[in-house]
Structures are given as C-alpha cells and as structure tokens.
Design an enzyme around this catalytic site. Structure first.
Site, PDB file in Angstrom:
ATOM      1  N   GLU A  73       0.817  -1.210   0.000  1.00 14.72           N
ATOM      2  CA  GLU A  73       0.000   0.000   0.000  1.00 14.72           C
ATOM      3  C   GLU A  73       0.855   1.267   0.000  1.00 14.72           C
ATOM      4  O   GLU A  73       0.469   2.291  -0.561  1.00 14.72           O
ATOM      5  CB  GLU A  73      -0.964   0.019   1.188  1.00 14.72           C
ATOM      6  CG  GLU A  73      -2.122  -0.975   1.072  1.00 14.72           C
ATOM      7  CD  GLU A  73      -1.773  -2.367   1.574  1.00 14.72           C
ATOM      8  OE1 GLU A  73      -0.585  -2.614   1.911  1.00 14.72           O
ATOM      9  OE2 GLU A  73      -2.687  -3.219   1.628  1.00 14.72           O
ATOM     10  N   PHE A 135     -11.985  -7.442  13.815  1.00 18.02           N
ATOM     11  CA  PHE A 135     -10.886  -7.913  12.983  1.00 18.02           C
ATOM     12  C   PHE A 135     -10.558  -6.871  11.903  1.00 18.02           C
ATOM     13  O   PHE A 135     -11.438  -6.417  11.189  1.00 18.02           O
ATOM     14  CB  PHE A 135     -11.234  -9.256  12.333  1.00 18.02           C
ATOM     15  CG  PHE A 135     -10.148  -9.759  11.420  1.00 18.02           C
ATOM     16  CD1 PHE A 135      -8.907 -10.114  11.926  1.00 18.02           C
ATOM     17  CD2 PHE A 135     -10.361  -9.856  10.053  1.00 18.02           C
ATOM     18  CE1 PHE A 135      -7.898 -10.558  11.092  1.00 18.02           C
ATOM     19  CE2 PHE A 135      -9.358 -10.297   9.209  1.00 18.02           C
ATOM     20  CZ  PHE A 135      -8.121 -10.647   9.732  1.00 18.02           C
ATOM     21  N   GLN A 136      -9.315  -6.494  11.821  1.00 20.80           N
ATOM     22  CA  GLN A 136      -8.828  -5.505  10.863  1.00 20.80           C
ATOM     23  C   GLN A 136      -9.523  -4.156  10.988  1.00 20.80           C
ATOM     24  O   GLN A 136      -9.689  -3.434  10.010  1.00 20.80           O
ATOM     25  CB  GLN A 136      -8.901  -6.032   9.428  1.00 20.80           C
ATOM     26  CG  GLN A 136      -7.901  -7.158   9.213  1.00 20.80           C
ATOM     27  CD  GLN A 136      -7.699  -7.510   7.765  1.00 20.80           C
ATOM     28  OE1 GLN A 136      -8.578  -7.319   6.944  1.00 20.80           O
ATOM     29  NE2 GLN A 136      -6.535  -8.061   7.450  1.00 20.80           N
ATOM     30  N   LYS A 185     -17.872  -1.110   5.231  1.00 21.01           N
ATOM     31  CA  LYS A 185     -18.196  -2.152   4.257  1.00 21.01           C
ATOM     32  C   LYS A 185     -19.693  -2.184   3.961  1.00 21.01           C
ATOM     33  O   LYS A 185     -20.108  -2.354   2.815  1.00 21.01           O
ATOM     34  CB  LYS A 185     -17.724  -3.511   4.789  1.00 21.01           C
ATOM     35  CG  LYS A 185     -17.758  -4.598   3.726  1.00 21.01           C
ATOM     36  CD  LYS A 185     -17.103  -5.880   4.216  1.00 21.01           C
ATOM     37  CE  LYS A 185     -17.046  -6.907   3.090  1.00 21.01           C
ATOM     38  NZ  LYS A 185     -16.424  -8.168   3.538  1.00 21.01           N
ATOM     39  N   MET A 498      24.127   8.868   2.636  1.00 17.80           N
ATOM     40  CA  MET A 498      23.941  10.158   3.286  1.00 17.80           C
ATOM     41  C   MET A 498      24.205  10.063   4.791  1.00 17.80           C
ATOM     42  O   MET A 498      24.795  10.964   5.392  1.00 17.80           O
ATOM     43  CB  MET A 498      22.525  10.673   3.010  1.00 17.80           C
ATOM     44  CG  MET A 498      22.271  12.077   3.510  1.00 17.80           C
ATOM     45  SD  MET A 498      23.438  13.259   2.810  1.00 17.80           S
ATOM     46  CE  MET A 498      22.526  13.858   1.393  1.00 17.80           C
TER      47      MET A 498
HETATM   48  C1  LIG Z   1      12.308   5.741   5.534  1.00 18.22           C
HETATM   49  C2  LIG Z   1      13.578   6.395   5.880  1.00 18.22           C
HETATM   50  N1  LIG Z   1      14.406   5.831   6.794  1.00 18.22           N
HETATM   51  C3  LIG Z   1      15.582   6.421   7.094  1.00 18.22           C
HETATM   52  C4  LIG Z   1      15.945   7.588   6.516  1.00 18.22           C
HETATM   53  C5  LIG Z   1      17.273   8.259   6.868  1.00 18.22           C
HETATM   54  N2  LIG Z   1      18.144   8.306   5.700  1.00 18.22           N
HETATM   55  C6  LIG Z   1      18.257   9.405   4.918  1.00 18.22           C
HETATM   56  S1  LIG Z   1      19.275   9.204   3.629  1.00 18.22           S
HETATM   57  C7  LIG Z   1      19.637   7.629   4.109  1.00 18.22           C
HETATM   58  C8  LIG Z   1      20.591   6.789   3.318  1.00 18.22           C
HETATM   59  C9  LIG Z   1      20.079   6.458   1.972  1.00 18.22           C
HETATM   60  O1  LIG Z   1      20.916   5.468   1.420  1.00 18.22           O
HETATM   61  P1  LIG Z   1      20.803   5.078  -0.093  1.00 18.22           P
HETATM   62  O2  LIG Z   1      19.390   4.829  -0.462  1.00 18.22           O
HETATM   63  O3  LIG Z   1      21.764   4.014  -0.411  1.00 18.22           O
HETATM   64  O4  LIG Z   1      21.198   6.435  -0.829  1.00 18.22           O
HETATM   65  P2  LIG Z   1      22.629   7.173  -0.839  1.00 18.22           P
HETATM   66  O5  LIG Z   1      22.602   8.205   0.232  1.00 18.22           O
HETATM   67  O6  LIG Z   1      23.671   6.142  -0.603  1.00 18.22           O
HETATM   68  O7  LIG Z   1      22.686   7.776  -2.178  1.00 18.22           O
HETATM   69  C10 LIG Z   1      18.949   7.287   5.264  1.00 18.22           C
HETATM   70  C11 LIG Z   1      19.067   6.020   5.968  1.00 18.22           C
HETATM   71  C12 LIG Z   1      15.041   8.159   5.590  1.00 18.22           C
HETATM   72  N3  LIG Z   1      15.260   9.318   4.988  1.00 18.22           N
HETATM   73  N4  LIG Z   1      13.879   7.535   5.284  1.00 18.22           N
END
Ligand SMILES: Cc1ncc(C[n+]2csc(CCOP(=O)(O)OP(=O)(O)O)c2C)c(N)n1
Ligand SMILES: [Mg+2]
Lengths: 585, 186
Positions: A73, A135-136, A185, A498
C-alpha cells in the site's frame, strides 16, 4: 501542472453533470461513478476484505477505470502522488481496512508535506463493528488526522457522493494536499439513489483569497528600490502554474532566481538569471548571497530549516516579501516585512506591470564569481573526476546531457537525490518527482511507476540509491505486470550514503550500521523480467544510458559508485547559509 | 512573554474537529487550561472557547493553523482585558460547617452566590464569576468542610461586540451565493 486550472474545468463540467441520472446502485458502484465524474482514469491500490465490494465493481468499470495493483500500500500511495505531480490531477489510492490503511500512512504524510493532492479511499469494517476492535479495524481517521488536509468517514451509502465531491474539491484547491475518506463495508453494499454534484463551495473553507492590490503595489515599490533582490522559488510556483509569470518577472526586473528542491523545475536552469538551489546541499552563490541580499522575494515556499540553516543568522540584510497561499506558513519560521497571502500566479500577474525594467548586472556578477569558486572546488571534480571511481554527479550529468531536460526525473532520498538536484539541468520541459519535506526513502521506485502511468510523453528516469531501492523493491513486480516503461538508475555505493557522510563528518567516522551487503541487482531485475545491466567503468556509462533510453520497456542500470564520496557543498547543521563548507578532507 | 489568551472559534459541528484542534496545540506543547464547547448563535455552528498560556507569537501561529482547518470557520484570539468572561462553580459544603456563624448571609450578599439545595448533611452553593472570584470563595468555604467542588470552563464575549456580529453577517452574505442555508438568530 496546474491544480487551480483543473479546478476551473471543474466548474464547467459541473453545469453539465449536475442533473446526472438518478438510479439505485450500490455504494461501491457510486464511488466508482463519482471518481469518473471527477475525471479519474487511474487508481493505485491493494484489495482486502473490507474493500472487496469496491474491487468487485471495478471489474465492471475496467473500460473506464484502470486499477494498478502495487505490491504494497505504501507503493500505491507514492505512485498516486507521483501520478498527481505528473498529470496535474489528483491521484487516487485504494486500500482496505486495518493493515491496508496503516500501510498508507507514510505515503499520506509524504504527500501532505509536499502539498500534493491525493484522494485516499480506505475501507472500514461494517459500521456496527466500528469501535469494537473488530478484525482488521483500525482508527485510520484518528491516525491520519495529523497528516491529511481533511478526512471523513462514511457509514451510509447515501453520503458517498457528497463526501467524495468534497474530498476532491478540498484536495486540489488552495494549498493542495491529501485527503482520506474511510467507507464502511456495509455502506459499500447498501443501495442509494445516485446523483452527483461537484463541490465548488464549503462554508468554512475559502481557498480563493481576495487580492489586496495595495500590498502588491508595496511589493513593487520594494522591488524597484532594491539593489540586491533575490527571488526564492518554491513548489508553490509549480503548483499554481506560475512558471511563465516568474520568468517574466525575473527578466523584467533583472532579478536572480534561486530555487528550493521542489521548486527546481520552476525556472529554466540554463537561464542567465538562474543562480542555483538553496539550502543544505544547494549551490554556493545563492546560499552565501542570501545573507547579502537587501530584498528577498519568496514565492510559494515555506522557509524549511533545510533551506534556511540557522535562522538567527538568516538573511540579516534583507527585507522579506513572502508570497504564499497558506497563511499559516507566513511568519512561521521567518519574520517577513510584507506578506502577500495569495496564489502565486495571481500575484505575479498583477505585480509584473508595476515593475520597473532593470538589469542589476553588478549584483548578478557577484553570483557568477562565487559560481566559479564552486565550479573549481566542487562541480568539476564531481562531474569530470578523471581517473577516480565513478561519482554520482557525472552519472547525473551524463543523463542530463542526453535528455536535455526533457524528462520526468524521479529520485529516492539520500546522496543520490542531492546529486540529481545539483547536477540535473532542469528546464521548462522537466518534471521533478522527489520527496522533499518528508525525505522518504523508498519513495523513488513506486513514484516512478506512478509517474510513468500518467503518460507524460517523455521518459521517466528514476535515480535510486541501493538503500532506498531495497525499501520498496517489490514494486518491480508492478512494473513487470503492467510493463511500465520506467528507466531506473541505481546508484550503488554499498552504503546508506547520506548517513555515512554524516557519520564521517560529525560522528568521528564511526560507521554504525550504514554499510550494506547488497544482492545482485541485475539478477534481481532479471528475476522480474526487467532488462538490466551494470556499469563499473566510466567508459560504459553513456552507452549504457543510451541503451536504457532506447529500450521500449522498463530498464535498470546499476552504476557502481565510489563508496565513500561526499555531497558538497554543505551548510552544516547549526551553521548559517553563508558559512558553507566547500571542501572536506 | 507568556500570557493568558482566550481563543474563541467557530466550527462546523463535524466529528473529529476537536481532535484536529487539540493536535495543533499539543504539537506545540501548549496546555489547554480550560475548554468549553457549545452551539453558537448560528445553527449548525459550534463555538469553542479555550484558555491557553503562551507567547503572543505562538498564539498567532497556532490560531492561523487552527483557522486553516477545513471545518473551522473563524478564530479569534483575545487577551484578558479585551473580553468579559465568566466561569461557573458549584460547591458542596457540610451543612454543619456552613450553618455556624453568619456564613450563609455573607455568601449571598458578599459573594453573590446562590443556594441551590439544602439537606441536613450538605448545602450546594453556586457562584459565577471570574477565576479569582471563584477561587476566593473556595478559600472562604474551605474551613466549613468542602465535600465537592467543580468549576466550568470559561465562556467569554468580546468587548467589541461588533467584531463577532460583523463576521457572522459576512458569513451570511457569502452564504447567499452558496448552497447551504444559514439562519442567524440574534
Ligand atoms: C524511511 C527512511 N528511513 C531512514 C531515513 C534516513 N536516511 C536518509 S538518507 C539515508 C541513506 C540512503 O541510502 P541510499 O538509499 O543508499 O542512498 P545514498 O545516500 O547512498 O545515495 C537514510 C538512511 C530516511 N530518509 N527515510
Ligand atoms: Mg547508497
């Protein structure tokens, strides 16, 4: 893209349809008819017990309503948002009660923070069971309240048409946003005597604000007298369809234009007045010169902390004009000198004739001098690294050069997102679909299939990190099933890049849980019947991109990126926008 | 500087609107010191009166965020000098304690309270007034043995009555173009 314009269309069709045929049909069927009246042709969703009556009826309407079954979803929610961003019409998303509804929440919140109109329809357990922990059963109304512009529950079939009409009106008018309608529903089964009237008015909600000419005249005086004005363009410029007006204004006044992340396609980047992106990983010149500007003209943006850096040291020399449709955003983060609480296009159209023609060459030269510095220290090494490992910037630049801005660019969240924002040259022809306010990893892949489903008539190219890709990679199944022609560029640094960068810069290089052992992505795509290839050498890059763009269907290119590269410049947390870090290590 | 504000607002009587309003306040860590909800002078329109203590800047921010809610019609923010406000309180006091001395007479004459019910065990006293007056009377009654004490939330009208009426008029006029019928009672 212009949600206001689609709203105008609304009014005319209203005349025609206001006396729609009255007939006895089920609530489920009425829902589908309402969607058709609102111009919907595509729905993203996922079925389950409580929403089965609606899905059953969908079969009878498959000639007019295309349903795209995602694999989660959350994917449906992101896809519907991207569809809206590409088509300019509200996205529609279905989910069942309980876990179906709660799985939407990230997607709803993401659309909310980025002001995108999406109508979420969730099913609810039979009305007699609501409140009993059946339920749900889950209180999705309560859960979604902080992240929807409006929501409502329907327990009687007869209330479906009016509620749906309101939902669409609210989602797309004013500052757009997601709305949610929860339908029990039994209301889906129950019969009603159907007629549909579009909503054009709600007493307690007035999205059309009268224009105060006085304020616009004051703005003109302020702009005409400013020596160093700077325009900050945000998503609101795109949402209100004001890109042409913005360009006219900037050109007449000789005013440099900087953009927020979501505002990037609001102004052509090859234009001599474009000075770059604002904020944490934005360009050097607009960040530094924000603090020298004597006038800031903020249009359809909300001074997010990623844009402003340290508020105490933000734009100390400037008076600020804030043109913004949402009154609650004005004076929220930054105190402004002149507020113009209205639609950007309306305001700019009225403002334009009052502006004096100026060139302001000296001021613009200041940006170019700093641009040079950024080019030498950051941009050149990033886009022409020579013998080193492949860098994200050069991949993005390669794609940018080949597509010349004529593409829908989708991103996930992380370093690669910032690389796209920095190195893709957006133009009037580009659309950018990215997660700004929420920064939702996992957004990219489902958003790309949603964007491509909107038939934008140009390639949909998604840049996704190895981390974010694995958050929603099940949507490869959706891409396979419907043969959605998305082009995926997986920038693989084997890191949550990042976060790793922050660990390197601010946590003494202690890489806590950011390194990843990754699967064979090409084989994975292959398992879904999606063409794929991997690029490990610079020489293969442009040819691989060419092959990808020339392919008919979906295509994935995995690029092996240097593992520990950083995105620069950076306004470090707590720093002022003028204290940009250009080099590190 | 933090100070006391009375936020009065008009909403459609839709389910959930109160939750949406309190969510805005709780996100900003603003405590609702009192809240009263009732039907307003306009049919189908609810009136809410809340008392909060916060800074002028913050009260304006939350007020515009509340007004932005689809089902909220209008929000007014007032400082204490700008309004006339009342609370009502009920005091249940032991009869033995209250009957001794001249307390009963004082209640009516000095404190403008009313006696609602008298039984051999307890007497129920009612008083309306501002917060301080109600608290003062509680202190007076305390030695007599207070069995129960309840006070209402605040209700308020503004000193510039025009402001509210004018707005309701505007609504009514806007309404002429709109589909729903609005009845103004006073
Ligand atoms: C759902 C979610 N969880 C955690 C984060 C924190 N976060 C921001 S950037 C990042 C790393 C992203 O890694 P990747 O997808 O490999 O991209 P890169 O930065 O390596 O280009 C994380 C964990 C986020 N923004 N969203
Ligand atoms: Mg990565």
């Amino acid at each position: 893209m212009n949600f206001i314009m689609s709203n105008d269309k609304t009014k005319t069709t209203n005349m025609k349809n206001s006396d729609s045929e009255r007939s006895q049909i089920s609530g489920a069927e009425a829902l589908l008819k309402c969607l058709i009246e609102e111009g919907v042709d595509t729905i993203f969703g996922y079925p389950g017990g409580a929403i089965m009556p609606v899905y059953d009826k969908l079969l009878d309407y498959s000639d007019r309503l295309r349903h795209i079954l995602t694999r989660h979803e959350q994917g449906a929610a992101h896809a519907a948002q991207a569809y809206a961003m590409v088509t300019g019409r509200p996205g529609v998303c279905f989910a069942t009660s309980g876990p179906g509804a709660t799985n939407l929440v990230t997607g709803i919140a993401n659309a909310f923070l980025d002001s995108v109109p999406v109508v979420f329809i969730t099913a609810q357990v039979t009305s007699g069971l609501i409140g009993t922990d059946a339920f749900q059963e889950t209180d999705i109304l309560g859960i979604s309240m902080p992240v929807t512009k409006w929501n409502a529950q329907v327990k009687k079939a007869a209330d479906i048409p009016d509620t749906i009409a309101r939902a669409f009106y609210i989602a797309r008018s004013g500052r757009p946003g997601p709305v949610l309608v929860d339908i029990s529903k039994d209301a889906q089964f129950e019969n009603l005597s159907y007629s549909y009237r579009k909503c054009t008015y709600i007493r307690s909600y007035n999205p059309v604000i009268p224009l105060h000419i006085r304020d616009i005249e004051s703005a003109a005086v302020m702009i005409n007298h400013a020596d160093k004005p700077l325009i900050l363009a945000g998503h609101g410029v795109i949402l209100s369809g004001a890109a042409d007006e913005l360009k006219a204004l900037a050109e007449k006044g000789g005013i440099p234009v900087a953009a927020t992340l979501l505002g990037l396609p609001a102004f052509p980047q090859r234009h001599r007045l474009f000075v770059g992106m604002l904020g944490m990983h934005g360009n050097y010149a607009p960040n530094v010169l924000t603090n020298q500007a004597d006038l800031i003209i903020a249009i359809g943006m909300r001074f997010d902390d990623r844009v402003t850096g340290n508020l105490k040291k933000y734009a100390p020399e400037a008076r600020i004009i804030h043109i913004e449709i949402d009154k609650a955003e004005i004076n929220k983060n930054v105190r402004v000198d002149l507020e113009i609480n209205n639609d950007a296009r309306e305001v700019l159209t009225t403002l334009l004739p009052l502006l004096r023609e100026k060139s302001r060459e000296k001021w613009i030269r200041e940006f170019r001098i700093l641009d040079r510095v950024e080019y030498e220290k950051v941009i050149r090494p990033e886009t022409e690294p020579g013998q080193d490992e492949i860098r994200m910037g050069e991949v993005v630049k390669t794609v940018s050069d080949i597509t010349e801005g004529d593409a829908v660019i989708v991103t996930d969240v992380g370093q690669h997102q910032m690389a796209v924002a920095r190195y893709y040259r957006f133009s009037e022809k580009s659309t950018l679909v990215t997660s700004g306010g929420m920064g939702t990893m996992g957004f990219g892949l489902p958003a790309s299939l949603g964007a491509a489903s909107g038939n934008p008539g140009k390639p949909v190219i998604a840049f996704i990190g190895d981390g974010g890709f694995q958050m929603t990679l099940q949507e490869l199944g959706t891409i396979m099933q419907y043969q959605i022609p998305v082009k995926i560029i997986l920038l693989n640094n084997s890191f949550l890049g990042m976060v790793r960068q922050w660990q390197e810069m601010f946590f003494n290089g202690r890489y806590a849980s950011t390194e990843m052992v990754n699967p064979d992505f090409v084989a994975l795509a292959g398992a879904y019947g999606i063409q794929a290839r991997s690029v490990t050498r610079r020489e293969e890059l442009s040819q691989a991109v060419g092959t990808m763009l020339a392919a008919e269907g979906p295509f994935l290119v995995e690029v092996a990126i240097g593992r520990e590269a950083n995105i620069l410049p950076m306004v470090e947390p707590g720093a002022s926008v003028s204290e940009v870090t250009l080099t590190y290590r | 500087m933090k100070q006391e504000y009375t936020i009065s607002l008009f909403t459609e009587d839709h389910i959930g609107i109160l939750s949406r309003i309190t969510l805005i306040l709780t996100r900003r860590q603003i405590n609702i010191e009192s809240i009263t909800a009732s039907e307003s002078a306009v049919q189908g329109v609810q009136m809410l009166t809340m008392v909060v203590t916060t800074t002028p800047d913050m009260v304006n921010k939350v007020a515009t965020q509340i007004e932005k809610l689809v089902d909220v019609i209008k929000v007014f923010v007032h400082t204490s000098p700008e309004i006339i406000c009342q609370e009502i309180a009920l005091y249940k006091v032991t009869s033995r304690g209250l009957m001794s001395g001249s307390m009963i007479g004082d209640l009516v004459q000095k404190h403008h309270a009313r006696i609602l019910e008298v039984t051999p065990e307890y007497i129920v006293v009612e008083k309306s007034g501002n917060r301080a007056e109600i608290t003062d009377l509680l202190a007076v009654l305390e030695p007599c043995g207070v069995l129960q004490f309840v006070r209402s939330g605040r209700i308020a009208v503004t000193r510039q009555v025009k402001e509210l009426n004018a707005y309701l008029k505007e609504m009514e006029e806007a309404e002429r173009g709109g589909p729903e019928k609005l009845e103004v009672y006073n």
